[in-house]
Scaffold this motif. Structure first.
Motif, PDB file in Angstrom:
ATOM      1  N   LYS A 126    -101.180 -59.708 -67.242  1.00 26.56           N
ATOM      2  CA  LYS A 126    -101.855 -60.205 -66.045  1.00 26.56           C
ATOM      3  C   LYS A 126    -101.841 -61.733 -66.036  1.00 26.56           C
ATOM      4  CE  LYS A 126    -106.278 -60.116 -63.588  1.00 26.56           C
ATOM      5  NZ  LYS A 126    -106.418 -61.604 -63.616  1.00 26.56           N
ATOM      6  N   LEU A 127    -101.422 -62.307 -64.913  1.00 25.27           N
ATOM      7  CA  LEU A 127    -101.422 -63.752 -64.756  1.00 25.27           C
ATOM      8  C   LEU A 127    -102.779 -64.218 -64.231  1.00 25.27           C
ATOM      9  CD1 LEU A 127     -97.888 -64.307 -63.176  1.00 25.27           C
ATOM     10  CD2 LEU A 127     -98.574 -64.504 -65.571  1.00 25.27           C
ATOM     11  N   PRO A 128    -103.107 -65.493 -64.386  1.00 20.53           N
ATOM     12  CA  PRO A 128    -104.376 -65.988 -63.837  1.00 20.53           C
ATOM     13  C   PRO A 128    -104.439 -65.707 -62.341  1.00 20.53           C
ATOM     14  CG  PRO A 128    -103.336 -67.642 -65.232  1.00 20.53           C
ATOM     15  CD  PRO A 128    -102.327 -66.555 -65.043  1.00 20.53           C
ATOM     16  N   GLY A 129    -105.562 -65.204 -61.877  1.00 12.99           N
ATOM     17  CA  GLY A 129    -105.660 -64.829 -60.477  1.00 12.99           C
ATOM     18  C   GLY A 129    -107.053 -65.013 -59.921  1.00 12.99           C
ATOM     19  N   ILE A 130    -107.168 -64.923 -58.609  1.00 10.49           N
ATOM     20  CA  ILE A 130    -108.432 -65.012 -57.892  1.00 10.49           C
ATOM     21  C   ILE A 130    -108.912 -63.597 -57.608  1.00 10.49           C
ATOM     22  CG2 ILE A 130    -109.569 -65.906 -55.821  1.00 10.49           C
ATOM     23  CD1 ILE A 130    -107.156 -67.867 -55.610  1.00 10.49           C
ATOM     24  N   ALA A 131    -110.196 -63.348 -57.743  1.00  5.33           N
ATOM     25  CA  ALA A 131    -110.748 -62.029 -57.465  1.00  5.33           C
ATOM     26  C   ALA A 131    -110.354 -61.583 -56.063  1.00  5.33           C
ATOM     27  CB  ALA A 131    -112.267 -62.061 -57.612  1.00  5.33           C
ATOM     28  N   PRO A 183     -95.132 -70.158 -60.108  1.00  3.30           N
ATOM     29  CA  PRO A 183     -95.281 -68.698 -60.041  1.00  3.30           C
ATOM     30  C   PRO A 183     -96.124 -68.121 -61.166  1.00  3.30           C
ATOM     31  CG  PRO A 183     -93.002 -69.334 -59.648  1.00  3.30           C
ATOM     32  CD  PRO A 183     -93.712 -70.562 -60.119  1.00  3.30           C
ATOM     33  N   GLN A 184     -96.230 -68.841 -62.273  1.00  2.00           N
ATOM     34  CA  GLN A 184     -97.035 -68.356 -63.390  1.00  2.00           C
ATOM     35  C   GLN A 184     -98.531 -68.577 -63.158  1.00  2.00           C
ATOM     36  OE1 GLN A 184     -94.525 -66.496 -64.895  1.00  2.00           O
ATOM     37  NE2 GLN A 184     -95.446 -67.108 -66.833  1.00  2.00           N
ATOM     38  N   HIS A 185     -98.862 -69.264 -62.067  1.00  4.63           N
ATOM     39  CA  HIS A 185    -100.269 -69.544 -61.751  1.00  4.63           C
ATOM     40  C   HIS A 185    -100.576 -69.175 -60.295  1.00  4.63           C
ATOM     41  CE1 HIS A 185    -101.991 -71.433 -65.336  1.00  4.63           C
ATOM     42  NE2 HIS A 185    -100.751 -71.814 -65.590  1.00  4.63           N
ATOM     43  N   PRO A 186    -100.623 -67.885 -59.997  1.00  2.00           N
ATOM     44  CA  PRO A 186    -101.006 -67.477 -58.640  1.00  2.00           C
ATOM     45  C   PRO A 186    -102.483 -67.706 -58.342  1.00  2.00           C
ATOM     46  CG  PRO A 186    -100.697 -65.564 -60.044  1.00  2.00           C
ATOM     47  CD  PRO A 186    -100.249 -66.748 -60.839  1.00  2.00           C
ATOM     48  N   ASP A 187    -103.204 -68.339 -59.265  1.00  2.96           N
ATOM     49  CA  ASP A 187    -104.577 -68.753 -58.995  1.00  2.96           C
ATOM     50  C   ASP A 187    -104.625 -70.145 -58.379  1.00  2.96           C
ATOM     51  OD1 ASP A 187    -103.579 -69.812 -61.403  1.00  2.96           O
ATOM     52  OD2 ASP A 187    -105.597 -70.143 -62.193  1.00  2.96           O
ATOM     53  N   LYS A 188    -103.510 -70.861 -58.383  1.00  2.00           N
ATOM     54  CA  LYS A 188    -103.458 -72.202 -57.813  1.00  2.00           C
ATOM     55  C   LYS A 188    -102.596 -72.155 -56.562  1.00  2.00           C
ATOM     56  CE  LYS A 188    -104.080 -74.351 -62.340  1.00  2.00           C
ATOM     57  NZ  LYS A 188    -103.538 -75.272 -63.368  1.00  2.00           N
ATOM     58  N   LEU A 189    -103.268 -72.131 -55.428  1.00  2.00           N
ATOM     59  CA  LEU A 189    -102.588 -71.793 -54.181  1.00  2.00           C
ATOM     60  C   LEU A 189    -102.823 -72.835 -53.097  1.00  2.00           C
ATOM     61  CD1 LEU A 189    -103.604 -68.012 -54.049  1.00  2.00           C
ATOM     62  CD2 LEU A 189    -101.443 -68.961 -54.877  1.00  2.00           C
ATOM     63  N   LYS A 190    -101.790 -73.021 -52.282  1.00  2.00           N
ATOM     64  CA  LYS A 190    -101.891 -73.846 -51.084  1.00  2.00           C
ATOM     65  C   LYS A 190    -101.877 -72.925 -49.873  1.00  2.00           C
ATOM     66  CE  LYS A 190     -99.582 -77.534 -48.486  1.00  2.00           C
ATOM     67  NZ  LYS A 190     -98.490 -78.537 -48.497  1.00  2.00           N
ATOM     68  N   ARG A 191    -102.913 -73.010 -49.060  1.00  2.00           N
ATOM     69  CA  ARG A 191    -103.048 -72.103 -47.918  1.00  2.00           C
ATOM     70  C   ARG A 191    -102.155 -72.553 -46.764  1.00  2.00           C
ATOM     71  NH1 ARG A 191    -108.808 -69.962 -45.567  1.00  2.00           N
ATOM     72  NH2 ARG A 191    -108.085 -69.148 -43.572  1.00  2.00           N
ATOM     73  N   LEU A 192    -101.388 -71.596 -46.195  1.00  2.00           N
ATOM     74  CA  LEU A 192    -100.458 -71.912 -45.112  1.00  2.00           C
ATOM     75  C   LEU A 192    -100.919 -71.399 -43.754  1.00  2.00           C
ATOM     76  CD1 LEU A 192     -97.005 -71.154 -46.809  1.00  2.00           C
ATOM     77  CD2 LEU A 192     -98.506 -73.130 -47.086  1.00  2.00           C
ATOM     78  N   THR A 193    -101.772 -70.397 -43.718  1.00  2.00           N
ATOM     79  CA  THR A 193    -102.184 -69.791 -42.443  1.00  2.00           C
ATOM     80  C   THR A 193    -103.704 -69.760 -42.332  1.00  2.00           C
ATOM     81  OG1 THR A 193    -102.209 -67.552 -43.360  1.00  2.00           O
ATOM     82  CG2 THR A 193    -100.134 -68.313 -42.409  1.00  2.00           C
ATOM     83  N   ASP A 194    -104.166 -69.558 -41.110  1.00  2.00           N
ATOM     84  CA  ASP A 194    -105.607 -69.466 -40.855  1.00  2.00           C
ATOM     85  C   ASP A 194    -105.854 -68.482 -39.718  1.00  2.00           C
ATOM     86  OD1 ASP A 194    -108.314 -69.953 -41.116  1.00  2.00           O
ATOM     87  OD2 ASP A 194    -108.289 -71.674 -39.751  1.00  2.00           O
ATOM     88  N   PHE A 195    -105.392 -67.264 -39.901  1.00  2.00           N
ATOM     89  CA  PHE A 195    -105.578 -66.239 -38.883  1.00  2.00           C
ATOM     90  C   PHE A 195    -106.962 -65.592 -39.022  1.00  2.00           C
ATOM     91  CE2 PHE A 195    -100.848 -66.077 -39.500  1.00  2.00           C
ATOM     92  CZ  PHE A 195    -100.505 -66.555 -38.244  1.00  2.00           C
ATOM     93  N   ASN A 196    -107.477 -65.086 -37.914  1.00  2.00           N
ATOM     94  CA  ASN A 196    -108.704 -64.275 -37.895  1.00  2.00           C
ATOM     95  C   ASN A 196    -109.923 -65.030 -38.417  1.00  2.00           C
ATOM     96  OD1 ASN A 196    -107.027 -62.054 -37.063  1.00  2.00           O
ATOM     97  ND2 ASN A 196    -106.446 -61.794 -39.211  1.00  2.00           N
ATOM     98  N   SER A 197    -110.071 -66.289 -38.009  1.00  2.86           N
ATOM     99  CA  SER A 197    -111.164 -67.129 -38.504  1.00  2.86           C
ATOM    100  C   SER A 197    -112.533 -66.670 -38.009  1.00  2.86           C
ATOM    101  CB  SER A 197    -110.935 -68.585 -38.091  1.00  2.86           C
ATOM    102  OG  SER A 197    -110.829 -68.700 -36.676  1.00  2.86           O
TER     103      SER A 197
END
Length: 702
Positions: free
Chosen positions: A381-386, A420-434
């Motif tokens: 398991k890689l580092p991830g967000i709940a 790719p080894q850190h899917p817990d460090k993410l840049k958000r690209l979309t903002d649908f359904n706010s």
């Protein structure tokens, strides 16, 4: 912005303005808001990770259809619309990053009619649009429905599959002899695998609008003897349909995956991997098993073909059985296959290969889907967000990937992981359904209990906003379909997955992951066979008992519901107990013999029940709700798609007739033209959910 820091920043703002927030409680979401959502269907990352295409599905209420649009994200411009036709799907970047290919049913200039196409007369063709924008151009104008497509590794051509076309003479002869008669099975034709060079195709597409109009009679006389795409080269012909295409990295070979033409799973042998030379010739069958393979990918060095077998789709290990999702790779030279990630005790489905050959996969374990590194039998398991990840898509010349992520209350968004080894460090690209962040949100917690045989079972409890941990609540048991699925910490807001909307309307929602659910190991999943409804049914009822005993659920205010396999279970459970004050069910069988013959997964049905109907008739009857309907006391609201082949519309008619003859209060809604997924008209899903909630309230007002 990194998801964790985005949330932390939001929390700090709330702390600074806590008095203002306390004075203005958030309102609950309305039905119109809840169903006016944008779904992210697919994504595609450019080879250098500098841009991404996002495909979405959005209800168009005025036109009574779902729109399918493409969006382009870049670091400079952010997210902007890329196409506007409302019918564009499956975007894929060319390996050189210059073009984006996609599928659309828009009609190109100069296109001709024919016997191919969708039931509405339209054909889905391949289109191309420059990565810098502009007008889209068709790869071909002939009326050939594309089944699958893939770029050649050097971007010079596109491979695609379509039903082998008839010559004009053959088509005329067929119409003269058979008129409108359907020759079941006999009329099916296999697929042809074609290759079209991109540059000449684009030149033809640009030239078409400039051509002078040709009289219809002259055009007919000039028609070719067959309807293959102009400039197309035939690579292979098969007796089955071709569902996936994967050219080798060196461009010398093409792997492809077959499936039955009629789309009904009658024999896993219809799903196999083949290999053919890029110049064409006889195709070599690589696999011979009882698994339904999917997601073909070559390793970057060209030595292996990787593939997946999803949950409840068999395996390469022996005879067919419904087990967790598995990953494999096969050596095309020797035909030897090996399983990957075998140590993982959850379900592995989607995977990707990075440019250096590393493999990452999505693993469902319990109530969350996270990202895992696959190395031989090992899954780490890689580092991830709940929450739950989905939609992995790698860059081919850069070390980055796209992911989607959601939680129960956070709508799915697209993120860029620079590492790719850190899917817990993410840049958000979309903002649908706010809008969901602006409304009162339900809270949730996992819940476990012991079934009647001592098996531990897990589920989800979703509380009305502000009532987490409250006791003596009216409770709605909402059962997931599949059964190879699991409810968990992921976003859902549609006519099928409406647990949070029920919670917003004052219900404690119980979502049981009964036996047969994926994400809990093979043994847990296999225990559903051959007791297709009675075994998981006891899991669900003991869960309801436990929630009553623990004080969460009011025993005098219980309701139940589900769709597809959730409908199967609902239909069964109302024959086992009268404790539920109301039930809402859809697309669920009430018996298994006719359903075995009518639905599109007959092989799976026979496995669940220990054989075909004549091989195990007693069990077919014992596990059928219909033969116990004299026990039903619960008022039932029933829905069904009029063109459903996953669970035949006839099952709904049979159930309604039984309820009518027994004098059980009921309502039956039929959605014309809809299949199992109610994907044609958004108003059908809207009316379904509106009336189901009304039904629950009618028999159990707070």
């Amino acid at each position: 912005m990194h998801l964790f820091f985005r949330r932390a920043f939001t929390t700090s703002l709330c702390l600074c303005s806590c008095f203002a927030v306390a004075q203005v409680p958030r309102s609950t979401i309305t039905l119109d808001e809840y169903l006016n959502t944008t779904e992210i269907t697919t994504t595609s990352l450019s080879p250098d990770a500098s841009a991404a295409v996002v495909a979405t599905e959005t209800p168009d209420w005025k036109a009574s259809v779902y729109r399918h649009d493409l969006w382009l994200w870049s670091a400079q411009a952010g997210l902007k619309p890329l196409t506007h036709s409302g019918t564009d799907e499956q975007p894929r970047w060319s390996p050189d990053g210059k073009w984006i290919a996609f599928v659309s049913d828009r009609a190109p200039a100069g296109s001709e009619g024919g016997d191919a196409g969708n039931e509405d007369g339209k054909s889905s063709r391949i289109w191309l649009i420059s990565a810098s924008g502009g007008e889209a151009l068709p790869l071909y104008s002939e009326k050939l429905d594309v089944h699958a497509f893939a770029w050649a590794p050097d971007s010079s051509a596109i491979y695609f599959s379509a039903t082998s076309p008839l010559t004009h003479v053959q088509e005329d002869d067929r119409k003269d002899e058979w008129k409108d008669v359907v020759r079941w099975r006999e009329q099916y034709r296999g697929d042809v695998l074609l290759k079209v060079e991109v540059a000449p195709a684009l030149a033809r597409a640009v030239a078409v609008p400039l051509a002078k109009e040709v009289p219809k009679a002259a055009k007919a006389n000039a028609e070719p003897s067959s309807k293959l795409a102009a400039g197309a080269e035939t690579i292979a012909k098969v007796d089955l349909a071709i569902s996936e295409i994967a050219p080798s990295p060196n461009g010398k070979q093409v792997a492809f995956l077959t499936e039955p033409i009629h789309k009904r799973i009658e024999n896993p042998a219809d799903y196999e991997i083949f290999l053919v030379g890029a110049a064409g010739g006889s195709a070599q069958q690589l696999t011979h098993n009882q698994a339904v393979e999917s997601n073909l990918r070559w390793s970057p060095d060209g030595h292996w073909i990787h593939f997946a077998v999803n949950a409840a789709a068999g395996s390469l290990e022996g005879k067919y059985r419904d087990v967790q999702g598995r990953l494999y790779r096969i050596d095309p030279a020797s035909g030897n296959a090996e399983r990957l990630g075998a140590s993982f005790d959850g379900s592995l489905d989607q995977y990707i290969l990075l440019a250096d050959g590393r493999e990452l996969a999505l693993g469902l374990k319990g109530i969350e889907t996270q990202v895992y590194r696959i190395e031989g039998e090992k899954a780490t398991k890689l580092p991830g967000i709940a929450g739950s990840y989905a939609g992995l898509d790698p860059a081919h010349t850069a070390d980055a990937l796209l992911v989607r992520h959601s939680t129960v209350n956070d709508p799915t968004q697209v993120y860029l992981a620079a590492d790719p080894q850190h899917p817990d460090k993410l840049k958000r690209l979309t903002d649908f359904n706010s809008v969901f962040a602006e409304r009162a949100q339900p809270e949730w917690e996992p819940y476990t209990w012991k079934s009647d045989d001592g098996q531990t079972v897990e589920g989800m409890l979703i509380f009305p906003p502000g009532k987490k941990g409250a006791k003596h609540l009216r409770m709605f048991t909402l059962i997931h379909g599949g059964p190879a699925d699991a409810d968990g910490n992921r976003f859902g807001a549609d006519w099928y997955d409406w647990a949070t909307f029920a919670a917003d309307n004052g219900w404690l929602v119980f979502r049981p992951n009964y036996r047969g659910s994926s994400g809990y190991g093979d043994e847990f999943m296999l225990q559903i066979e051959p007791h297709l409804v009675s075994k998981p049914g006891r899991d669900i009822l003991t869960g309801v008992d436990a929630l009553v005993k623990d004080g969460y659920a009011d025993p005098d205010h219980l309701a139940i519901g589900g769709y597809s396999y959730g409908g199967y279970m609902t239909n069964w459970l109302i024959t086992q107990t009268a404790r539920f004050k109301s039930a809402v069910t859809g697309a669920g069988a009430v018996e298994h013999a006719a359903n075995w013959g009518n639905d599109d997964e007959t092989w799976d049905d026979a496995w669940y029940l220990g054989g075909r109907p004549w091989e195990n008739p007693a069990l077919y009857q014992d596990e059928a709700a219909l033969f116990r309907f004299d026990k039903v006391k619960t008022p039932v609201h029933l829905v069904q798609g009029g063109a459903d082949i996953r669970v035949s519309f006839l099952e709904g008619e049979t159930m309604e007739r039984a309820l009518q003859s027994l004098g059980i209060p009921h309502s039956f809604l039929v959605f014309p033209g809809e299949g199992h997924g109610l994907g044609k008209n958004p108003w059908h899903g809207y009316i379904k959910l509106r009336e189901e909630l009304k039904w629950l309230e009618k028999y159990d007002r707070p």
